[in-house]
Design a protein around this motif. Structure first.
Motif, PDB file in Angstrom:
ATOM      1  N   HIS A  63       3.039   5.753  -2.786  1.00 31.84           N
ATOM      2  CA  HIS A  63       4.654   6.664  -3.076  1.00 31.84           C
ATOM      3  C   HIS A  63       4.596   6.970  -4.505  1.00 31.84           C
ATOM      4  N   ARG A  64       4.150   5.743  -5.119  1.00 36.51           N
ATOM      5  CA  ARG A  64       4.292   6.101  -6.690  1.00 36.51           C
ATOM      6  C   ARG A  64       3.172   6.691  -7.298  1.00 36.51           C
ATOM      7  N   ARG A  65       2.132   6.940  -6.526  1.00 39.23           N
ATOM      8  CA  ARG A  65       0.958   7.797  -7.155  1.00 39.23           C
ATOM      9  C   ARG A  65      -0.031   6.940  -7.804  1.00 39.23           C
ATOM     10  N   ILE A  66       0.107   5.718  -7.458  1.00 37.30           N
ATOM     11  CA  ILE A  66      -0.639   4.605  -7.928  1.00 37.30           C
ATOM     12  C   ILE A  66      -1.974   4.580  -7.242  1.00 37.30           C
ATOM     13  N   MET A  67      -1.863   4.231  -6.203  1.00 41.90           N
ATOM     14  CA  MET A  67      -3.027   4.231  -5.105  1.00 41.90           C
ATOM     15  C   MET A  67      -3.546   5.483  -5.025  1.00 41.90           C
ATOM     16  N   PRO A  68      -4.844   5.657  -5.219  1.00 39.40           N
ATOM     17  CA  PRO A  68      -5.720   7.029  -4.700  1.00 39.40           C
ATOM     18  C   PRO A  68      -5.394   7.422  -3.256  1.00 39.40           C
ATOM     19  N   PRO A  69      -5.179   8.791  -3.132  1.00 33.24           N
ATOM     20  CA  PRO A  69      -4.941   9.272  -1.728  1.00 33.24           C
ATOM     21  C   PRO A  69      -6.011   8.881  -0.834  1.00 33.24           C
ATOM     22  N   ASP A  87      13.819  -5.225   8.981  1.00 32.63           N
ATOM     23  CA  ASP A  87      14.649  -5.392   7.767  1.00 32.63           C
ATOM     24  C   ASP A  87      14.318  -6.212   6.754  1.00 32.63           C
ATOM     25  N   ASN A  88      12.938  -6.793   6.759  1.00 37.78           N
ATOM     26  CA  ASN A  88      12.523  -7.327   5.656  1.00 37.78           C
ATOM     27  C   ASN A  88      11.660  -6.438   4.742  1.00 37.78           C
ATOM     28  N   TYR A  89      11.436  -5.332   5.058  1.00 42.75           N
ATOM     29  CA  TYR A  89      10.712  -4.233   4.384  1.00 42.75           C
ATOM     30  C   TYR A  89      11.225  -3.020   3.922  1.00 42.75           C
ATOM     31  N   ILE A  90      10.731  -2.399   3.032  1.00 48.81           N
ATOM     32  CA  ILE A  90      11.491  -1.231   2.478  1.00 48.81           C
ATOM     33  C   ILE A  90      11.485  -0.034   3.246  1.00 48.81           C
ATOM     34  N   ASP A  91      12.296   0.702   2.933  1.00 53.50           N
ATOM     35  CA  ASP A  91      12.411   2.159   3.976  1.00 53.50           C
ATOM     36  C   ASP A  91      11.217   2.742   4.006  1.00 53.50           C
ATOM     37  N   GLU A  92      10.346   2.899   3.069  1.00 51.04           N
ATOM     38  CA  GLU A  92       9.251   3.599   3.348  1.00 51.04           C
ATOM     39  C   GLU A  92       8.251   3.121   4.321  1.00 51.04           C
ATOM     40  N   LEU A  93       8.280   1.702   4.403  1.00 51.58           N
ATOM     41  CA  LEU A  93       7.573   1.302   5.434  1.00 51.58           C
ATOM     42  C   LEU A  93       8.155   1.546   7.084  1.00 51.58           C
ATOM     43  N   ARG A  94       9.449   1.067   6.913  1.00 52.91           N
ATOM     44  CA  ARG A  94      10.060   1.677   8.261  1.00 52.91           C
ATOM     45  C   ARG A  94       9.999   2.988   8.627  1.00 52.91           C
ATOM     46  N   THR A  95       9.922   3.772   7.819  1.00 50.23           N
ATOM     47  CA  THR A  95       9.894   5.364   7.884  1.00 50.23           C
ATOM     48  C   THR A  95       8.711   5.736   8.737  1.00 50.23           C
ATOM     49  N   ILE A  96       7.478   4.973   8.097  1.00 52.89           N
ATOM     50  CA  ILE A  96       6.072   5.115   8.983  1.00 52.89           C
ATOM     51  C   ILE A  96       6.168   4.877  10.530  1.00 52.89           C
ATOM     52  N   PHE A  97       6.856   3.636  11.141  1.00 49.23           N
ATOM     53  CA  PHE A  97       6.985   2.953  12.238  1.00 49.23           C
ATOM     54  C   PHE A  97       7.979   3.501  13.159  1.00 49.23           C
ATOM     55  N   ASP A  98       9.111   3.452  12.406  1.00 51.50           N
ATOM     56  CA  ASP A  98      10.366   3.559  13.343  1.00 51.50           C
ATOM     57  C   ASP A  98      10.433   4.920  14.181  1.00 51.50           C
ATOM     58  N   PRO A  99       9.758   6.165  13.722  1.00 52.47           N
ATOM     59  CA  PRO A  99       9.797   7.186  14.723  1.00 52.47           C
ATOM     60  C   PRO A  99       9.039   7.054  16.077  1.00 52.47           C
ATOM     61  N   PHE A 100       8.212   6.285  16.126  1.00 48.49           N
ATOM     62  CA  PHE A 100       7.244   6.295  17.344  1.00 48.49           C
ATOM     63  C   PHE A 100       7.805   4.866  18.119  1.00 48.49           C
ATOM     64  N   LEU A 103       4.883  12.685   5.393  1.00 50.74           N
ATOM     65  CA  LEU A 103       5.670  11.835   4.558  1.00 50.74           C
ATOM     66  C   LEU A 103       5.055  12.005   2.940  1.00 50.74           C
ATOM     67  N   TYR A 104       3.872  12.042   2.787  1.00 50.89           N
ATOM     68  CA  TYR A 104       3.319  11.753   1.653  1.00 50.89           C
ATOM     69  C   TYR A 104       2.661  13.295   1.152  1.00 50.89           C
ATOM     70  N   ASN A 105       3.058  14.280   1.575  1.00 54.78           N
ATOM     71  CA  ASN A 105       2.840  15.711   1.361  1.00 54.78           C
ATOM     72  C   ASN A 105       1.318  15.563   1.192  1.00 54.78           C
ATOM     73  N   CYS A 106       0.298  15.092   1.949  1.00 54.39           N
ATOM     74  CA  CYS A 106      -0.934  14.738   1.489  1.00 54.39           C
ATOM     75  C   CYS A 106      -2.115  15.415   2.786  1.00 54.39           C
ATOM     76  N   ALA A 161       0.692  -1.234  -0.052  1.00 53.15           N
ATOM     77  CA  ALA A 161      -0.150  -0.045  -0.004  1.00 53.15           C
ATOM     78  C   ALA A 161       0.749   1.404  -0.069  1.00 53.15           C
ATOM     79  N   CYS A 162       1.941   1.312   0.763  1.00 55.40           N
ATOM     80  CA  CYS A 162       2.665   2.732   0.693  1.00 55.40           C
ATOM     81  C   CYS A 162       3.544   2.707  -0.380  1.00 55.40           C
TER      82      CYS A 162
END
Length: 230
Positions: free
Chosen positions: A113-119, A147-160, A203-206, A108-109
């Protein structure tokens, strides 16, 4: 009349009917191409949405089939009667549940990020991301899963993670009874929810995600059902 205008008019006067027809044909072909491209994108988005809904239903089905186990992991903090022995017996099921959930989150993320999934579709998923963050079972598994997932997903959860593990999990682990453990403070969760939505909006400028909670609250029913559950 300046030189540029004279040149432009001269070009128009020297353009034959055949040339005009050729240019009109090219313009029509381009219009059809872009129209088909837009329709293709719409069809692709619809297919993606339907596929994600099917896959999310599979996650919910897995949760329902293993509800006796999963419901303990979905608490904000580990129940004191959910012993280390019980965790050893059930951690494989919990891990598979969170692996499957994170696989969905990653897709999903990435699509957003690639603007394929509608906001608006991704915006409706943010609540699921947040609810998962609030589960002690997910936080316990995340260090080994991330470490099994892309940086985009880690960036969502890591800060918390550091704050919640310290404030909720370590605090709960240092107590002997559930009465002393941090309860499920709704005010704390509400503050965290706002922070999480602002984080993803940045993150998504949304702006849609930024205003999501306010829009959901507006005109919402005020009377709480006596048997409401979550």
């Amino acid at each position: 009349m300046d030189a540029l205008s004279e040149t432009f008019l001269g070009t128009l006067q020297n353009t034959s009917t055949a040339d005009w027809l050729q240019m009109a044909s090219i313009a029509t072909a381009l219009g059809v191409f872009f129209y088909q491209q837009n329709k293709s994108v719409e069809a692709q988005q619809t297919e993606i949405y339907q596929r994600l809904e099917i896959e999310s239903s599979n996650v919910f089905r897995f949760e329902a089939e293993h509800s006796v186990t999963i419901r303990f992991y979905k608490k904000q903090i580990r129940p004191t009667d959910f012993t280390a022995e019980k965790i050893d017996e059930t951690r494989h099921i919990a891990r598979k549940y969170y692996e499957t959930t994170c696989n969905m989150f990653e897709v999903a993320c990435r699509l957003r990020h690639r603007r394929i999934m509608p906001p608006e579709v991704f915006g409706s998923w943010v609540a699921w991301y947040f609810d998962t963050l609030c589960e002690w079972g997910f936080r316990a598994a995340w260090a080994d899963l991330r470490d099994n997932y892309i940086d985009e997903l880690r960036t969502i959860f890591d800060p918390f993670m550091d704050d919640l593990v310290q404030r909720w999990d370590q605090a709960a682990a240092s107590t002997l009874t559930s009465q002393n453990a941090p309860a499920d403070p709704e005010a704390d969760v509400q503050v965290l929810r706002g922070e999480f939505y602002r984080h993803l909006a940045k993150l998504y400028n949304c702006p849609l995600i930024l205003n999501w909670l306010r829009e959901c609250k507006r005109n919402a029913p005020e009377i709480v059902h006596p048997y409401a559950y979550s």
